[in-house]
Design a protein around this motif. Structure first.
Motif, PDB file in Angstrom:
ATOM      1  N   VAL A 274      -7.462  10.633  -9.990  1.00 50.49           N
ATOM      2  CA  VAL A 274      -7.500  12.214 -10.553  1.00 50.49           C
ATOM      3  C   VAL A 274      -8.284  12.316 -11.834  1.00 50.49           C
ATOM      4  CG1 VAL A 274      -5.856  13.350 -11.984  1.00 50.49           C
ATOM      5  CG2 VAL A 274      -5.034  12.231 -10.068  1.00 50.49           C
ATOM      6  N   ASP A 275      -8.903  11.078 -12.446  1.00 48.72           N
ATOM      7  CA  ASP A 275      -9.593  11.385 -13.557  1.00 48.72           C
ATOM      8  C   ASP A 275     -10.837  11.802 -13.115  1.00 48.72           C
ATOM      9  OD1 ASP A 275      -7.754  10.493 -15.541  1.00 48.72           O
ATOM     10  OD2 ASP A 275      -8.471   8.485 -15.438  1.00 48.72           O
ATOM     11  N   VAL A 276     -11.315  11.140 -11.859  1.00 48.98           N
ATOM     12  CA  VAL A 276     -12.517  11.710 -11.028  1.00 48.98           C
ATOM     13  C   VAL A 276     -12.618  13.110 -10.513  1.00 48.98           C
ATOM     14  CG1 VAL A 276     -14.319  11.070  -9.498  1.00 48.98           C
ATOM     15  CG2 VAL A 276     -13.219   9.221 -10.795  1.00 48.98           C
TER      16      VAL A 276
ATOM     17  N   LEU B  96      -2.713  15.066  -4.535  1.00 45.67           N
ATOM     18  CA  LEU B  96      -1.875  14.764  -3.616  1.00 45.67           C
ATOM     19  C   LEU B  96      -2.778  14.351  -2.499  1.00 45.67           C
ATOM     20  CD1 LEU B  96       0.704  18.133  -3.424  1.00 45.67           C
ATOM     21  CD2 LEU B  96       0.979  15.780  -4.411  1.00 45.67           C
ATOM     22  N   ILE B  97      -3.998  15.088  -2.388  1.00 49.51           N
ATOM     23  CA  ILE B  97      -4.990  14.354  -1.258  1.00 49.51           C
ATOM     24  C   ILE B  97      -5.358  13.109  -1.924  1.00 49.51           C
ATOM     25  CG2 ILE B  97      -7.470  14.361  -0.814  1.00 49.51           C
ATOM     26  CD1 ILE B  97      -5.897  16.454   0.725  1.00 49.51           C
ATOM     27  N   ASP B  98      -5.504  12.692  -3.162  1.00 50.92           N
ATOM     28  CA  ASP B  98      -5.546  11.270  -3.575  1.00 50.92           C
ATOM     29  C   ASP B  98      -4.574  10.425  -3.151  1.00 50.92           C
ATOM     30  OD1 ASP B  98      -8.054  11.992  -4.924  1.00 50.92           O
ATOM     31  OD2 ASP B  98      -7.072  12.294  -6.764  1.00 50.92           O
ATOM     32  N   THR B  99      -3.311  10.643  -3.379  1.00 46.46           N
ATOM     33  CA  THR B  99      -2.180  10.026  -2.777  1.00 46.46           C
ATOM     34  C   THR B  99      -2.077   9.854  -1.244  1.00 46.46           C
ATOM     35  OG1 THR B  99      -0.714  11.056  -4.449  1.00 46.46           O
ATOM     36  CG2 THR B  99       0.305   9.918  -2.697  1.00 46.46           C
TER      37      THR B  99
ATOM     38  N   PRO C 180       0.483   4.162  -9.085  1.00 47.96           N
ATOM     39  CA  PRO C 180       0.159   5.359 -10.001  1.00 47.96           C
ATOM     40  C   PRO C 180      -1.068   5.290 -10.894  1.00 47.96           C
ATOM     41  CG  PRO C 180       2.441   4.505 -10.006  1.00 47.96           C
ATOM     42  CD  PRO C 180       1.687   3.619  -9.029  1.00 47.96           C
ATOM     43  N   ALA C 181      -1.465   3.823 -10.999  1.00 47.99           N
ATOM     44  CA  ALA C 181      -2.760   3.625 -11.999  1.00 47.99           C
ATOM     45  C   ALA C 181      -3.911   3.972 -11.199  1.00 47.99           C
ATOM     46  CB  ALA C 181      -2.611   2.227 -12.331  1.00 47.99           C
ATOM     47  N   LEU C 182      -3.838   3.499  -9.815  1.00 47.27           N
ATOM     48  CA  LEU C 182      -4.927   3.892  -8.818  1.00 47.27           C
ATOM     49  C   LEU C 182      -4.988   5.256  -8.549  1.00 47.27           C
ATOM     50  CD1 LEU C 182      -7.070   3.032  -6.967  1.00 47.27           C
ATOM     51  CD2 LEU C 182      -5.508   2.509  -5.025  1.00 47.27           C
TER      52      LEU C 182
ATOM     53  N   LEU D  75       0.676  -1.289  -0.040  1.00 50.63           N
ATOM     54  CA  LEU D  75       0.098  -0.044   0.114  1.00 50.63           C
ATOM     55  C   LEU D  75       0.819   1.246  -0.088  1.00 50.63           C
ATOM     56  CD1 LEU D  75      -2.848  -1.206   2.413  1.00 50.63           C
ATOM     57  CD2 LEU D  75      -3.214  -0.921   0.078  1.00 50.63           C
ATOM     58  N   PHE D  76       1.904   1.230   0.854  1.00 52.34           N
ATOM     59  CA  PHE D  76       2.715   2.461   0.955  1.00 52.34           C
ATOM     60  C   PHE D  76       3.546   2.557  -0.385  1.00 52.34           C
ATOM     61  CE2 PHE D  76       6.318   5.201   2.205  1.00 52.34           C
ATOM     62  CZ  PHE D  76       5.668   6.345   2.228  1.00 52.34           C
ATOM     63  N   GLY D  77       4.099   1.465  -0.803  1.00 53.68           N
ATOM     64  CA  GLY D  77       4.715   1.495  -2.083  1.00 53.68           C
ATOM     65  C   GLY D  77       3.847   2.182  -3.201  1.00 53.68           C
ATOM     66  N   GLY D  78       2.814   1.859  -3.287  1.00 52.77           N
ATOM     67  CA  GLY D  78       1.773   2.493  -4.378  1.00 52.77           C
ATOM     68  C   GLY D  78       1.802   3.946  -3.954  1.00 52.77           C
TER      69      GLY D  78
END
Length: 424
Positions: free
Chosen positions: A385-387, A394-397, A378-380, A246-249
């Motif tokens: 981000v698309d949404v 950054l919030i999504d991350t 990055p894909a997730l 999870l953190f790697g993502g």
């Protein structure tokens, strides 16, 4: 301090420096590969997606190769030990293949073949040098040793940038030859100075193997190692791999998408946006050793959870102060938090290993978790981000980081409840 303990610490520092040298040499080629092979592919391909797919080939190979080769190394027994034979064979071959890459640039099939061969060989010894750390260094001081290794790895980005700046435009073949030469020199130093057959980890593994009935208790293979983790009722090791994933993502998303974030959300040019993470590399180097010391004093899982929290908070800060300067500050704070995880996660995994016979296999499983997260993260975040739009990247991350914090907190609770578990 007794003379014996001082000698052990001195030996630990020596092996740490040698492992750092080996990792520095390996990562010098990997960093240069990531920065300079894409332009060679672009000479033949116009699709950025296809270039990205070919560049991701090494991560995909690593997911399959590294755990297997790590377990293979754990089962090896020679007069040189179980790590050095793989390094003295693999590193020169990888160096030669890396040096050949620019000479194949005129032919796409040949270039791809050499890229595949390099990635295959380089992945085959990537987890093995780092496994020398738990072989030689006691459990209590592995975070400091791993911090030195991570610092060496981080410095390679500077080396790759300098070689690119000074040589790539006019002397491409020489530019590729320099990281190859560094790798050859480092393996010569390792081959001459290190015999891991003398390490406490190797001796413990040999003694344990001899003490068992070999007909019923053969040295474990990677499938046996993973099956043991899945069967364990404690779940700490499995949950740790989930947290690493999870953190790697989240970490990979924060690095790979930040240039696009700078362009789309901050209105920066491509070149300026690409420099947003440069100061954070220095911040990581400065934070790595303190992260190890804090972990040894206050507990590795606790420091990892704190580091993830700092990372998520930095992402929120960057969204709140949406300027180039604010983003640079946020990335520096995030890198310091990330250092708490990158320095300590594999050490916790090593220390949870049931035996010295599986150190390299556990290092390979760490790579699977980290690389798997790096592949999907990055894909997730990109889909989020698309949404939500680029201003909230950054919030999504940070949102991807929150489950990782919860998992590490859960592991800490499990370890505190376990009366027989060693302190982490």
């Amino acid at each position: 301090m007794t003379r014996t303990s001082a000698g052990k610490r001195g030996g630990g520092r020596r092996i740490t420096l040698l492992v750092a040298l080996a990792v520095f040499a390996q990562e010098s080629t990997w960093n240069f590969y990531e920065s300079q092979v894409p332009p060679l592919l672009r000479q033949h391909l116009t699709s950025a997606a296809l270039v990205g797919l070919l560049m991701g080939m090494d991560n995909l190979l690593g997911i399959f190769i590294q755990p297997w080769i790590g377990a293979r190394s754990d089962r090896t027994r020679t007069s040189w030990g179980r790590r050095i034979p793989f390094l003295v064979v693999g590193m020169p071959v990888a160096a030669a293949l890396f040096a050949v890459i620019p000479h194949t640039a005129s032919s796409l099939p040949l270039l791809i073949a050499v890229m595949f061969s390099y990635a295959l060989v380089a992945n085959s010894f990537k987890p093995i040098a780092e496994a020398l750390v738990p072989d030689f260094v006691s459990a209590g001081r592995r975070s400091r040793a791993n911090a030195a290794v991570k610092i060496a790895s981080s410095l390679t980005t500077i080396v790759a940038a300098l070689v690119s700046l000074l040589l790539v435009d006019d002397h491409l073949n020489i530019a590729f030859a320099i990281p190859s030469l560094i790798m050859v020199v480092s393996v010569v130093v390792l081959g001459v100075t290190v015999r891991d057959s003398r390490s406490p980890g190797y001796r413990s593994a040999v003694a344990e193997s001899r003490a068992k009935d070999r007909a019923e208790h053969a040295d474990p293979r990677v499938r046996d190692v993973f099956a043991d983790i899945l069967r364990d009722r404690d779940r700490s090791r499995f949950l740790l791999l989930v947290a690493i994933f999870l953190f790697g993502g989240a970490w990979a998303a924060s690095r790979s998408l930040v240039t696009s974030y700078g362009m789309e959300a901050l209105g920066m040019s491509r070149g300026a946006a690409g420099g947003l993470t440069l100061p954070s590399g220095v911040a990581f180097i400065l934070a790595a050793y303190p992260a190890a010391v804090l972990a040894e004093r206050h507990g590795r899982l606790r420091v990892m959870a704190a580091g993830m929290t700092v990372f998520a908070a930095a992402m929120v800060l960057g969204t709140t102060v949406r300027t180039p300067t604010g983003t640079v500050v946020a990335m520096c704070v995030a890198a310091a938090g990330g250092a708490c995880v990158l320095v300590n996660a594999v050490v916790v995994l090593w220390n949870l290993a049931p035996s010295a016979r599986v150190f390299a296999a556990y290092g390979g499983l760490y790579t699977v978790g980290w690389s798997g997260g790096g592949f999907l993260g990055p894909a997730l975040v990109g889909a989020m981000v698309d949404v939500s739009g680029w201003p909230l990247m950054l919030i999504d991350t940070a949102a991807v980081t929150v489950p990782a914090i919860a998992v590490v907190t859960r592991i800490g609770a499990l370890r505190r409840r376990s009366a027989t578990a060693p302190a982490k």
